[in-house]
Design a protein around this motif. Sequence first.
Motif, PDB file in Angstrom:
ATOM      1  N   GLU A   1      -0.525   3.928  -2.239  1.00 57.91           N
ATOM      2  CA  GLU A   1      -1.868   4.463  -2.030  1.00 57.91           C
ATOM      3  C   GLU A   1      -1.889   5.463  -0.884  1.00 57.91           C
ATOM      4  O   GLU A   1      -1.016   5.465  -0.027  1.00 57.91           O
ATOM      5  CB  GLU A   1      -2.851   3.323  -1.749  1.00 57.91           C
ATOM      6  CG  GLU A   1      -3.041   2.426  -2.944  1.00 57.91           C
ATOM      7  CD  GLU A   1      -4.118   1.381  -2.732  1.00 57.91           C
ATOM      8  OE1 GLU A   1      -4.759   1.367  -1.673  1.00 57.91           O
ATOM      9  OE2 GLU A   1      -4.315   0.573  -3.651  1.00 57.91           O
TER      10      GLU A   1
ATOM     11  N   ASP B   1     -10.391   3.533  -3.740  1.00 58.53           N
ATOM     12  CA  ASP B   1     -10.137   2.108  -3.930  1.00 58.53           C
ATOM     13  C   ASP B   1     -10.872   1.284  -2.879  1.00 58.53           C
ATOM     14  O   ASP B   1     -11.627   0.385  -3.225  1.00 58.53           O
ATOM     15  CB  ASP B   1      -8.635   1.849  -3.866  1.00 58.53           C
ATOM     16  CG  ASP B   1      -8.265   0.447  -4.289  1.00 58.53           C
ATOM     17  OD1 ASP B   1      -8.853  -0.048  -5.272  1.00 58.53           O
ATOM     18  OD2 ASP B   1      -7.387  -0.163  -3.645  1.00 58.53           O
ATOM     19  N   GLU B   2     -10.676   1.584  -1.606  1.00 62.54           N
ATOM     20  CA  GLU B   2     -11.340   0.847  -0.534  1.00 62.54           C
ATOM     21  C   GLU B   2     -11.923   1.828   0.469  1.00 62.54           C
ATOM     22  O   GLU B   2     -11.395   2.915   0.668  1.00 62.54           O
ATOM     23  CB  GLU B   2     -10.351  -0.069   0.184  1.00 62.54           C
ATOM     24  CG  GLU B   2      -9.843  -1.197  -0.681  1.00 62.54           C
ATOM     25  CD  GLU B   2      -9.021  -2.188   0.113  1.00 62.54           C
ATOM     26  OE1 GLU B   2      -9.444  -2.566   1.216  1.00 62.54           O
ATOM     27  OE2 GLU B   2      -7.958  -2.571  -0.384  1.00 62.54           O
TER      28      GLU B   2
ATOM     29  N   CYS C   1       0.810  -1.212   0.000  1.00 68.74           N
ATOM     30  CA  CYS C   1       0.000   0.000   0.000  1.00 68.74           C
ATOM     31  C   CYS C   1       0.844   1.262   0.000  1.00 68.74           C
ATOM     32  O   CYS C   1       0.317   2.342   0.233  1.00 68.74           O
ATOM     33  CB  CYS C   1      -0.916  -0.002   1.220  1.00 68.74           C
ATOM     34  SG  CYS C   1      -2.315  -1.103   1.053  1.00 68.74           S
TER      35      CYS C   1
ATOM     36  N   LYS D   1      -6.227   5.290  -4.883  1.00 65.69           N
ATOM     37  CA  LYS D   1      -5.220   4.727  -5.790  1.00 65.69           C
ATOM     38  C   LYS D   1      -4.837   5.851  -6.751  1.00 65.69           C
ATOM     39  O   LYS D   1      -5.658   6.285  -7.561  1.00 65.69           O
ATOM     40  CB  LYS D   1      -5.792   3.529  -6.533  1.00 65.69           C
ATOM     41  CG  LYS D   1      -4.770   2.809  -7.363  1.00 65.69           C
ATOM     42  CD  LYS D   1      -5.350   1.493  -7.840  1.00 65.69           C
ATOM     43  CE  LYS D   1      -4.320   0.682  -8.572  1.00 65.69           C
ATOM     44  NZ  LYS D   1      -3.406   0.015  -7.678  1.00 65.69           N
TER      45      LYS D   1
ATOM     46  N   THR E   1      -9.058   4.569   0.892  1.00 63.32           N
ATOM     47  CA  THR E   1      -7.775   4.657   0.211  1.00 63.32           C
ATOM     48  C   THR E   1      -7.994   5.233  -1.179  1.00 63.32           C
ATOM     49  O   THR E   1      -9.048   5.052  -1.788  1.00 63.32           O
ATOM     50  CB  THR E   1      -7.090   3.281   0.087  1.00 63.32           C
ATOM     51  OG1 THR E   1      -7.942   2.399  -0.641  1.00 63.32           O
ATOM     52  CG2 THR E   1      -6.773   2.698   1.446  1.00 63.32           C
TER      53      THR E   1
ATOM     54  N   VAL F   1      -4.208   7.094   2.316  1.00 67.66           N
ATOM     55  CA  VAL F   1      -5.324   6.833   3.215  1.00 67.66           C
ATOM     56  C   VAL F   1      -5.899   8.186   3.615  1.00 67.66           C
ATOM     57  O   VAL F   1      -5.172   9.070   4.070  1.00 67.66           O
ATOM     58  CB  VAL F   1      -4.883   6.044   4.462  1.00 67.66           C
ATOM     59  CG1 VAL F   1      -6.041   5.874   5.430  1.00 67.66           C
ATOM     60  CG2 VAL F   1      -4.335   4.688   4.059  1.00 67.66           C
ATOM     61  N   CYS F   2      -7.207   8.349   3.439  1.00 71.63           N
ATOM     62  CA  CYS F   2      -7.875   9.618   3.733  1.00 71.63           C
ATOM     63  C   CYS F   2      -8.970   9.407   4.771  1.00 71.63           C
ATOM     64  O   CYS F   2      -9.587   8.343   4.827  1.00 71.63           O
ATOM     65  CB  CYS F   2      -8.518  10.184   2.467  1.00 71.63           C
ATOM     66  SG  CYS F   2      -7.341  10.474   1.137  1.00 71.63           S
TER      67      CYS F   2
END
Length: 94
Positions: free
Chosen positions: A4, A35-36, A1, A49, A47, A6-7
């Motif tokens: 990527e 993405d997730e 990861c 991408k 996340t 993370v927010c």
Amino acid sequence: CESEMVCILSHSETKIPYFNAPIFLENKQKLGKVDEIFGPLTKIMFTVKPDAGVLAKTFQKDDIMYVGTDKLLPMSRFTNPSGGGGGGRGGRGG
């Protein structure tokens, strides 16, 4: 990861982003796509991408990113147990 980002969703009390929703900077430069999605309903995170040429490591902890309002789902879609899904139609065909 490592590639990527993370927010943390800042308006999580009302809306949640679609999967694959585009993410932008304030100047409308596209950064990538969702993405997730994870975390409790009180602290939703997702996340991103990054698109080609966008490096995740160039962003800082408090940088603000945006998602279009047309790519948000109402929170009720996830919290209202009676309002969702198509439901199953059982039985035999014929």
